[in-house]
Design an enzyme around this catalytic site. Structure first.
Site, short mmCIF file in Angstrom:
data_model
loop_
_atom_site.label_atom_id
_atom_site.label_comp_id
_atom_site.label_asym_id
_atom_site.label_seq_id
_atom_site.Cartn_x
_atom_site.Cartn_y
_atom_site.Cartn_z
N ARG A 143 69.83 -24.46 -29.81
CA ARG A 143 69.67 -23.73 -31.08
C ARG A 143 68.97 -24.59 -32.14
NH1 ARG A 143 73.67 -19.23 -31.05
NH2 ARG A 143 73.37 -18.84 -33.24
N TYR A 146 65.69 -23.84 -34.20
CA TYR A 146 65.84 -22.88 -35.31
C TYR A 146 66.67 -23.51 -36.43
CZ TYR A 146 67.01 -18.41 -37.58
OH TYR A 146 67.18 -17.38 -38.49
N GLU A 148 67.61 -26.69 -37.11
CA GLU A 148 67.03 -27.86 -37.78
C GLU A 148 65.71 -27.49 -38.45
OE1 GLU A 148 68.89 -30.15 -38.40
OE2 GLU A 148 69.81 -31.15 -36.70
N LYS A 150 65.06 -24.68 -39.91
CA LYS A 150 65.42 -24.04 -41.18
C LYS A 150 65.99 -25.06 -42.17
CE LYS A 150 64.50 -19.60 -40.51
NZ LYS A 150 63.75 -18.73 -41.44
N ASN A 175 74.28 -12.90 -40.68
CA ASN A 175 73.89 -11.84 -39.74
C ASN A 175 73.70 -10.47 -40.41
OD1 ASN A 175 75.52 -13.98 -38.42
ND2 ASN A 175 74.88 -12.93 -36.56
N GLY A 208 84.64 -13.43 -26.40
CA GLY A 208 84.46 -12.40 -27.42
C GLY A 208 85.31 -12.60 -28.66
N THR A 211 83.66 -15.11 -34.17
CA THR A 211 83.50 -14.14 -35.26
C THR A 211 82.10 -14.24 -35.90
OG1 THR A 211 84.28 -15.59 -37.04
CG2 THR A 211 85.96 -14.31 -35.83
N ARG A 212 81.70 -13.10 -36.46
CA ARG A 212 80.51 -13.04 -37.31
C ARG A 212 80.82 -12.06 -38.45
NH1 ARG A 212 79.48 -16.56 -34.28
NH2 ARG A 212 77.52 -17.05 -33.22
P1 NAD Z 1 62.25 -10.60 -36.86
O1 NAD Z 1 62.06 -11.38 -35.61
O2 NAD Z 1 62.38 -9.12 -36.76
O3 NAD Z 1 61.07 -10.89 -37.89
C1 NAD Z 1 60.35 -12.09 -37.94
C2 NAD Z 1 58.89 -11.76 -38.18
O4 NAD Z 1 58.14 -12.98 -38.31
C3 NAD Z 1 58.27 -10.97 -37.03
O5 NAD Z 1 57.52 -9.90 -37.53
C4 NAD Z 1 57.37 -12.00 -36.34
O6 NAD Z 1 56.28 -11.43 -35.67
C5 NAD Z 1 56.96 -12.86 -37.51
N1 NAD Z 1 56.55 -14.23 -37.11
C6 NAD Z 1 57.23 -15.08 -36.30
N2 NAD Z 1 56.54 -16.23 -36.18
C7 NAD Z 1 55.42 -16.09 -36.94
C8 NAD Z 1 54.32 -16.94 -37.20
N3 NAD Z 1 54.22 -18.17 -36.66
N4 NAD Z 1 53.34 -16.48 -38.02
C9 NAD Z 1 53.42 -15.24 -38.57
N5 NAD Z 1 54.44 -14.40 -38.35
C10 NAD Z 1 55.42 -14.83 -37.53
O7 NAD Z 1 63.52 -11.24 -37.59
P2 NAD Z 1 64.24 -10.83 -38.95
O8 NAD Z 1 65.66 -10.58 -38.65
O9 NAD Z 1 63.46 -9.82 -39.70
O10 NAD Z 1 64.20 -12.23 -39.74
C11 NAD Z 1 63.31 -12.45 -40.83
C12 NAD Z 1 63.63 -13.81 -41.45
O11 NAD Z 1 64.97 -13.83 -41.93
C13 NAD Z 1 63.48 -14.98 -40.48
O12 NAD Z 1 62.90 -16.06 -41.16
C14 NAD Z 1 64.91 -15.29 -40.10
O13 NAD Z 1 65.07 -16.65 -39.76
C15 NAD Z 1 65.66 -14.94 -41.37
N6 NAD Z 1 67.07 -14.61 -41.08
C16 NAD Z 1 67.40 -13.37 -40.58
C17 NAD Z 1 68.74 -13.09 -40.30
C18 NAD Z 1 69.17 -11.74 -39.79
O14 NAD Z 1 70.37 -11.58 -39.54
N7 NAD Z 1 68.33 -10.75 -39.66
C19 NAD Z 1 69.72 -14.07 -40.51
C20 NAD Z 1 69.34 -15.32 -40.98
C21 NAD Z 1 68.00 -15.57 -41.28
N1 UDP Z 2 76.67 -11.96 -28.34
C1 UDP Z 2 77.37 -11.26 -27.38
N2 UDP Z 2 76.69 -10.36 -26.62
C2 UDP Z 2 75.36 -10.09 -26.78
C3 UDP Z 2 74.65 -10.80 -27.79
C4 UDP Z 2 75.34 -11.73 -28.54
O1 UDP Z 2 78.58 -11.45 -27.20
O2 UDP Z 2 74.83 -9.25 -26.05
C5 UDP Z 2 77.40 -12.91 -29.21
C6 UDP Z 2 76.75 -14.28 -29.36
O3 UDP Z 2 77.15 -15.15 -28.31
C7 UDP Z 2 77.28 -14.71 -30.70
C8 UDP Z 2 77.41 -13.40 -31.50
O4 UDP Z 2 77.43 -12.37 -30.52
O5 UDP Z 2 78.54 -15.29 -30.56
C9 UDP Z 2 76.26 -13.16 -32.46
O6 UDP Z 2 75.07 -13.33 -31.74
P1 UDP Z 2 73.63 -13.03 -32.37
O7 UDP Z 2 72.62 -13.46 -31.35
O8 UDP Z 2 73.56 -11.65 -32.88
O9 UDP Z 2 73.54 -13.97 -33.66
P2 UDP Z 2 73.90 -15.50 -33.96
O10 UDP Z 2 74.59 -16.12 -32.79
O11 UDP Z 2 72.59 -16.14 -34.25
O12 UDP Z 2 74.81 -15.40 -35.12
#
Ligand code: NAD
Ligand code: UDP
Length: 312
Positions: A143, A146, A148, A150, A175, A208, A211-212
């Site tokens: 992981r 991503y 590090e 970020k 999330n 399972g 938590t999230r």
């Molecule tokens: P997503 O994968 O749907 O969207 C990411 C977008 O970035 C995609 O459209 C992808 O094509 C584009 N992209 C990726 N690499 C690129 C690059 N090198 N150049 C140009 N475009 C690029 O994911 P998301 O959930 O919409 O996440 C958006 C942002 O929010 C991300 O930076 C993610 O780290 C952050 N984030 C999201 C969540 C979440 O729960 N959704 C949680 C924490 C952080």
């Molecule tokens: N997870 C799961 N089944 C799935 C996908 C994810 O049990 O099909 C678990 C995963 O191991 C994690 C949690 O759900 O503990 C959230 O995973 P997700 O990939 O959505 O986000 P993140 O781990 O980055 O918070």
């Protein structure tokens, strides 16, 4: 007042929802994406709007010379299977993408917003997580590209701010789920809903009991816009829903709501998977005019289920 706004990652899940919202509020939107995990179809309904421009570009390369007032940097794959597919590219995106946004911010004077993440807390030893917690992150695991990436992204934001006076805002997103998540995205909410709708086995990783805390997309975006448009704080600020659920609880809710026959199946827990996660949102409440999520998990799941039913 109308602003010129660049949204990187604008064709992704959060980016397309943000593009639509800010366009509807009367702004000019430059939606930049390389379509790595995002899709043109997410913004297709915006393409005819005269104030919407789709720019195909990779943020690891210097950004086009756009004269903008605000930059939201969302470009980065966010789902573990996708960001782990090419981890070196993920690190490059997370770091060079931030540098390129900050360079454009330095040149134009635009305010730069960074979509950081609760992953900066790693597998947290403090619960719930306040912004003052420095985290517990493995620097060499699967992981890490991503997490590090970020973390360095945040470092760069604050160094450009101190060294070059760039105006910054940093949000730590917990999330988030909702319409326009890719059904094949691999994150837990989309996986469980799609599996339940198709009557397939629900894939629980580990026991399972991890938590999230799940935030509905509209609540999160309200937090983004409030943080971006206030002048008091830079962040980092947590935005997320403090309601905390185990993955078993989530699976049971989804199965019951869909009325599915799906069975739970258990699979190995991926490496470094955090055991617990819940945001402390005291700072968001204090600095973002009382921001709090309004959509409870039950209501948000209903909306997400309706969306996935319509697209699969
Ligand atoms: P997503 O994968 O749907 O969207 C990411 C977008 O970035 C995609 O459209 C992808 O094509 C584009 N992209 C990726 N690499 C690129 C690059 N090198 N150049 C140009 N475009 C690029 O994911 P998301 O959930 O919409 O996440 C958006 C942002 O929010 C991300 O930076 C993610 O780290 C952050 N984030 C999201 C969540 C979440 O729960 N959704 C949680 C924490 C952080
Ligand atoms: N997870 C799961 N089944 C799935 C996908 C994810 O049990 O099909 C678990 C995963 O191991 C994690 C949690 O759900 O503990 C959230 O995973 P997700 O990939 O959505 O986000 P993140 O781990 O980055 O918070």
């Amino acid at each position: 007042m109308s602003k010129r706004i660049l949204i990187t990652g604008g064709a992704g899940f959060l980016g397309s929802n943000l593009s639509e919202r800010l366009l509807n509020e009367g702004n000019k939107i430059y939606c930049l994406d390389n379509f790595y995990t995002g899709f043109k179809k997410n913004v297709e309904h915006l393409l005819d709007h005269s104030d919407f421009e789709l720019v195909e570009h990779d943020v690891i390369n210097p950004l086009p010379d756009l004269d903008v007032d605000q930059i939201y940097n969302l470009a980065c794959p966010a789902s573990p299977p996708h960001y782990q597919q090419d981890p070196i590219f993920t690190t490059k995106t997370a770091i060079l993408g931030v540098i390129n946004c900050l360079e454009l911010g330095k040149k134009t004077g635009a305010r730069v917003f960074q979509a950081s993440t609760s992953e900066v807390y790693g597998d947290p030893l403090v619960h719930p997580q306040p912004e003052s917690y420095w985290g517990s992150v493995n620097p060499i695991g699967i992981r890490s590209c991503y997490d590090e990436g970020k973390r360095v992204g945040e470092t760069l934001m604050f160094d450009y701010h101190r060294q070059h006076g760039v105006d910054i805002r940093v949000v730590r997103i917990f999330n988030t789920y909702g319409p326009r998540m890719n059904p094949e995205d691999g994150r837990v909410v989309s996986n469980f809903i799609v599996q339940a709708l198709k009557g397939e086995d629900i894939t629980i990783y580990g026991d399972g009991k991890q938590t999230r805390s799940f935030c509905y997309v509209d609540d999160l975006l309200e937090g983004f816009v409030r943080l971006m448009n206030q002048d008091e704080v830079t962040g980092p600020i947590n935005c997320g829903n403090p309601g905390e659920f185990t993955m078993l609880e989530l699976a049971e809710k989804v199965i019951a709501k869909v009325g599915s026959e799906s069975k739970l199946t258990f699979h190995p827990l991926p490496g470094d998977d955090p055991k617990q996660r819940k945001p402390d949102i005291t700072l968001a409440d204090k600095h973002l005019s009382g921001w709090k999520p309004a959509v409870k998990l039950d209501e948000g799941l209903d909306k997400a289920i309706a969306y996935f039913s319509s697209v699969i």
